[in-house]
Scaffold this active site. Structure first.
Site, PDB file in Angstrom:
ATOM      1  CE1 TYR A 244       0.242 -31.263  -1.443  1.00  0.00           C
ATOM      2  CE2 TYR A 244       1.626 -29.763  -2.714  1.00  0.00           C
ATOM      3  CZ  TYR A 244       0.382 -30.235  -2.352  1.00  0.00           C
ATOM      4  OH  TYR A 244      -0.725 -29.677  -2.938  1.00  0.00           O
TER       5      TYR A 244
ATOM      6  CD  GLU B 205      -0.449 -23.151  -2.999  1.00  0.00           C
ATOM      7  OE1 GLU B 205      -0.340 -23.420  -4.214  1.00  0.00           O
ATOM      8  OE2 GLU B 205      -1.228 -23.734  -2.241  1.00  0.00           O
ATOM      9  CG  ASP B 206       0.463 -22.263   1.435  1.00  0.00           C
ATOM     10  OD1 ASP B 206       0.094 -21.121   1.782  1.00  0.00           O
ATOM     11  OD2 ASP B 206      -0.344 -23.183   1.223  1.00  0.00           O
TER      12      ASP B 206
ATOM     13  CG  HIS C 214      -2.287 -29.863  -9.012  1.00  0.00           C
ATOM     14  ND1 HIS C 214      -2.581 -30.398  -7.780  1.00  0.00           N
ATOM     15  CD2 HIS C 214      -2.647 -28.566  -8.940  1.00  0.00           C
ATOM     16  CE1 HIS C 214      -3.106 -29.462  -7.007  1.00  0.00           C
ATOM     17  NE2 HIS C 214      -3.164 -28.343  -7.686  1.00  0.00           N
TER      18      HIS C 214
ATOM     19  CG  ASP D 181       1.651 -25.723  -2.555  1.00  0.00           C
ATOM     20  OD1 ASP D 181       2.176 -25.117  -1.599  1.00  0.00           O
ATOM     21  OD2 ASP D 181       0.519 -26.245  -2.499  1.00  0.00           O
TER      22      ASP D 181
ATOM     23  NE  ARG E 256      -3.272 -21.523  -3.335  1.00  0.00           N
ATOM     24  CZ  ARG E 256      -4.091 -22.346  -3.988  1.00  0.00           C
ATOM     25  NH1 ARG E 256      -5.122 -21.886  -4.658  1.00  0.00           N
ATOM     26  NH2 ARG E 256      -3.877 -23.640  -3.966  1.00  0.00           N
TER      27      ARG E 256
ATOM     28  CD1 TRP F 113       3.475 -33.977   4.334  1.00  0.00           C
ATOM     29  CD2 TRP F 113       1.500 -32.965   4.123  1.00  0.00           C
ATOM     30  NE1 TRP F 113       2.897 -34.448   3.181  1.00  0.00           N
ATOM     31  CE2 TRP F 113       1.684 -33.832   3.023  1.00  0.00           C
ATOM     32  CE3 TRP F 113       0.329 -32.186   4.198  1.00  0.00           C
ATOM     33  CZ2 TRP F 113       0.736 -33.983   2.009  1.00  0.00           C
ATOM     34  CZ3 TRP F 113      -0.613 -32.338   3.194  1.00  0.00           C
ATOM     35  CH2 TRP F 113      -0.405 -33.229   2.121  1.00  0.00           C
TER      36      TRP F 113
ATOM     37  CG  ASN G  99      -8.238 -34.106   3.003  1.00  0.00           C
ATOM     38  OD1 ASN G  99      -8.772 -35.203   3.199  1.00  0.00           O
ATOM     39  ND2 ASN G  99      -7.300 -33.914   2.092  1.00  0.00           N
TER      40      ASN G  99
ATOM     41  CG  HIS H 127      -7.152 -24.747  -1.421  1.00  0.00           C
ATOM     42  ND1 HIS H 127      -7.395 -25.485  -0.284  1.00  0.00           N
ATOM     43  CD2 HIS H 127      -6.097 -25.318  -2.018  1.00  0.00           C
ATOM     44  CE1 HIS H 127      -6.516 -26.465  -0.208  1.00  0.00           C
ATOM     45  NE2 HIS H 127      -5.705 -26.391  -1.236  1.00  0.00           N
TER      46      HIS H 127
ATOM     47  CG  ASP I 289      -8.648 -31.420   0.097  1.00  0.00           C
ATOM     48  OD1 ASP I 289      -7.744 -31.659  -0.726  1.00  0.00           O
ATOM     49  OD2 ASP I 289      -8.642 -30.427   0.838  1.00  0.00           O
TER      50      ASP I 289
ATOM     51  CG  HIS J 234       2.196 -28.400   1.046  1.00  0.00           C
ATOM     52  ND1 HIS J 234       1.831 -29.192   2.089  1.00  0.00           N
ATOM     53  CD2 HIS J 234       1.088 -28.306   0.274  1.00  0.00           C
ATOM     54  CE1 HIS J 234       0.563 -29.570   1.949  1.00  0.00           C
ATOM     55  NE2 HIS J 234       0.091 -29.042   0.851  1.00  0.00           N
TER      56      HIS J 234
ATOM     57  CD  GLU K 239      -3.018 -25.303   0.719  1.00  0.00           C
ATOM     58  OE1 GLU K 239      -2.954 -24.989  -0.472  1.00  0.00           O
ATOM     59  OE2 GLU K 239      -2.632 -26.398   1.160  1.00  0.00           O
TER      60      GLU K 239
ATOM     61  CD  GLU L 143      -5.196 -26.059  -6.025  1.00  0.00           C
ATOM     62  OE1 GLU L 143      -5.782 -25.553  -5.054  1.00  0.00           O
ATOM     63  OE2 GLU L 143      -4.188 -26.772  -5.896  1.00  0.00           O
TER      64      GLU L 143
ATOM     65  NE  ARG M 221       0.547 -28.012  -7.330  1.00  0.00           N
ATOM     66  CZ  ARG M 221       0.188 -28.636  -6.203  1.00  0.00           C
ATOM     67  NH1 ARG M 221      -0.223 -27.931  -5.148  1.00  0.00           N
ATOM     68  NH2 ARG M 221       0.189 -29.946  -6.116  1.00  0.00           N
TER      69      ARG M 221
HETATM   70  O1  EZ4 Z   1      -2.334 -30.279   0.284  1.00  0.00           O
HETATM   71  O2  EZ4 Z   1      -5.834 -29.641   0.071  1.00  0.00           O
HETATM   72  O3  EZ4 Z   1      -2.485 -26.217  -3.201  1.00  0.00           O
HETATM   73  N1  EZ4 Z   1      -3.018 -27.242  -2.846  1.00  0.00           N
HETATM   74  C1  EZ4 Z   1      -2.683 -27.933  -1.768  1.00  0.00           C
HETATM   75  C2  EZ4 Z   1      -3.549 -29.131  -1.446  1.00  0.00           C
HETATM   76  C3  EZ4 Z   1      -3.479 -29.534   0.021  1.00  0.00           C
HETATM   77  C4  EZ4 Z   1      -4.681 -30.375   0.349  1.00  0.00           C
HETATM   78  C5  EZ4 Z   1      -4.706 -30.801   1.806  1.00  0.00           C
HETATM   79  O4  EZ4 Z   1      -5.902 -31.428   2.093  1.00  0.00           O
HETATM   80  O5  EZ4 Z   1      -1.731 -27.607  -1.102  1.00  0.00           O
HETATM   81  O6  EZ4 Z   1      -3.201 -30.209  -2.279  1.00  0.00           O
HETATM   82 CO    CO Z   2      -1.255 -25.557  -1.540  1.00  0.00          CO
END
Ligand code: EZ4
Ligand code: CO
Length: 410
Positions: A159, A244-245, A122, A218, A291, A410, A37, A320, A324, A220, A270, A347, A147
């Protein structure tokens, strides 16, 4: 099973996808996903300029040998562009091998270990009403795990929460982060406001929807380890399936600190692209879910090894699956999900109607469970005429700045 043609197809049915299409001398066609992406053309060039010449005339059956050749002969190892290109080749070869065998790919990976693949969707909202509405909508669609992402007071764009529907007339929870524009969009971020707000959201969701619904969130990559530890601890009463993350993990040791402070299950990876990104995380049991996508991690061959390594430490899969990842990459994930023993969850962000015009998919989603279907190979076909109707359009993921102007994760 000699490879006689290798084409790189870049198409943009609503969003950009990079697909490798291999043809054998017997006329079998194999598809692989190399979509990265916001950096799609880098993978397309890597494939077209540097990989296609190596593939022509090779035996399509030699999957492990081809993987090792592409990984080692490049000399320059790893990285998302390289590993997405290798994934595109690897998945196309597995598609061919399964078609040659006349079996769905999961049969070649050891056969089904389960009847269906638990998927999470989501839900999101700009406020509690909109979020509840979105959760109810996902429950009506059949999702058994959800989620939850919400807006945060004081932050304009967060996000996972669209400020406008992704498609005209579409729902607000159809979130597509990449924007078709010549430059990336700038968003704002305030970790303190986020940390104050999120526990109140999960408290409200639990009291409305009860204790049993599996909920995910998430982070992120936006928190420091100590901030992530604090959030994990604050969310413990709401029994998350995973956080997550929670923090960037270029430094895998960061997760030790988070882990010491919270029993909230952790999912990460991811943006990783090889097993080496997980070495400490898995060996020290610092995470619960992997992920990675098949598409960004060197394909089925590399993901299988990564997930087998994770299995030794009771770490499970959480592949993941945003939009994308193309339908080809999603199908590869589903076959793996069905076959491996240490499956956790998948997911699912369903693709739009334009994408489905270009990629004919055969997976099913019923009562919360996915299944890749019984077609030989991956079960996805590419309509080249439809693909040609949607030429590449530049698109970028957004980035964050703090209030003082500092660029933030981000
Ligand atoms: O932001 O794949 O858990 N899913 C995510 C995604 C990512 C995108 C970035 O291209 O965090 O939505
Ligand atoms: Co994510």
């Amino acid at each position: 099973m000699k490879i006689v043609a290798a084409e790189v197809v870049v198409t943009s049915p609503g969003r950009n996808f990079v697909t490798l299409r291999l043809t054998t001398e017997d006329g079998l066609v194999g598809l692989g996903d190399g979509t990265l992406n916001g950096r799609e053309l880098a993978v397309a060039s890597y494939l077209q300029d540097h990989v296609v010449p190596l593939l022509l005339g090779r035996d399509a059956h030699a999957i492990e040998d081809t993987w090792q050749l592409l990984y080692r002969s490049a000399y320059w190892r790893r990285g998302p562009v390289t590993m997405s290109a290798i994934a595109a080749v690897d998945v196309a070869l597995w598609d061919l091998k399964a078609k040659a065998a006349g079996m769905p790919l999961y049969q070649l990976l050891g056969g089904a270990s389960r009847a269906g693949i638990l998927a999470y969707g989501h839900a999101s909202g700009r406020d509690t009403d909109e979020l509840f509405d979105s959760i109810r909508h996902h429950l009506e669609l059949g999702f058994r795990a959800i989620r939850v992402q919400t807006a945060v007071p004081g932050i304009d764009a967060v996000y996972g929460v669209p400020t406008r529907p992704a498609t005209p007339g579409g729902r607000h929870d159809d979130y597509e982060p990449a924007q078709r524009a010549p430059l990336p969009a700038e968003e704002d971020w305030d970790t303190a406001a986020y940390l104050r707000h999120i526990p109140t959201v999960f408290e409200a969701v639990r009291s409305e929807f009860g204790a049993e619904l599996p909920l995910l969130h998430d982070g992120h990559h936006r928190m420091t380890p100590i901030q992530a530890a604090r959030l994990g601890r604050a969310l413990e009463p709401y029994d998350l399936f995973w956080l997550e993350d929670c923090t960037p993990a270029e430094n895998q040791e960061s997760l030790r600190l988070v882990r010491h402070h919270t029993t909230t299950p952790l999912a990460i990876g991811e943006v990783f692209n090889t097993v080496w990104d997980y070495q400490t995380l898995i060996r020290e049991q610092l995470i619960d879910y992997v992920r990675s996508s098949v598409t960004h991690t060197g394909g089925i061959t590399a993901m299988r090894k990564l997930l087998d390594y994770a299995a030794l430490y009771q770490v499970k899969s959480g592949i993941h699956g945003p939009t994308d990842i193309s339908p080809v990459g999603m199908a590869a994930a589903l076959h793996l999900d069905l076959a491996i023993h240490n499956f956790g969850i998948q997911e699912l962000m369903p693709h739009g109607s334009l994408t489905n015009e270009v990629f004919r998919q055969t997976y099913t989603f019923e009562d919360g469970y996915l299944h890749p279907g019984e077609e030989p190979g991956l079960g996805v076909e590419l309509d080249e005429e439809a693909a040609a109707r949607f030429p590449y359009e530049p698109a970028y993921l957004p980035f964050n700045r703090l209030k003082d102007g500092t660029v933030h994760d981000w």
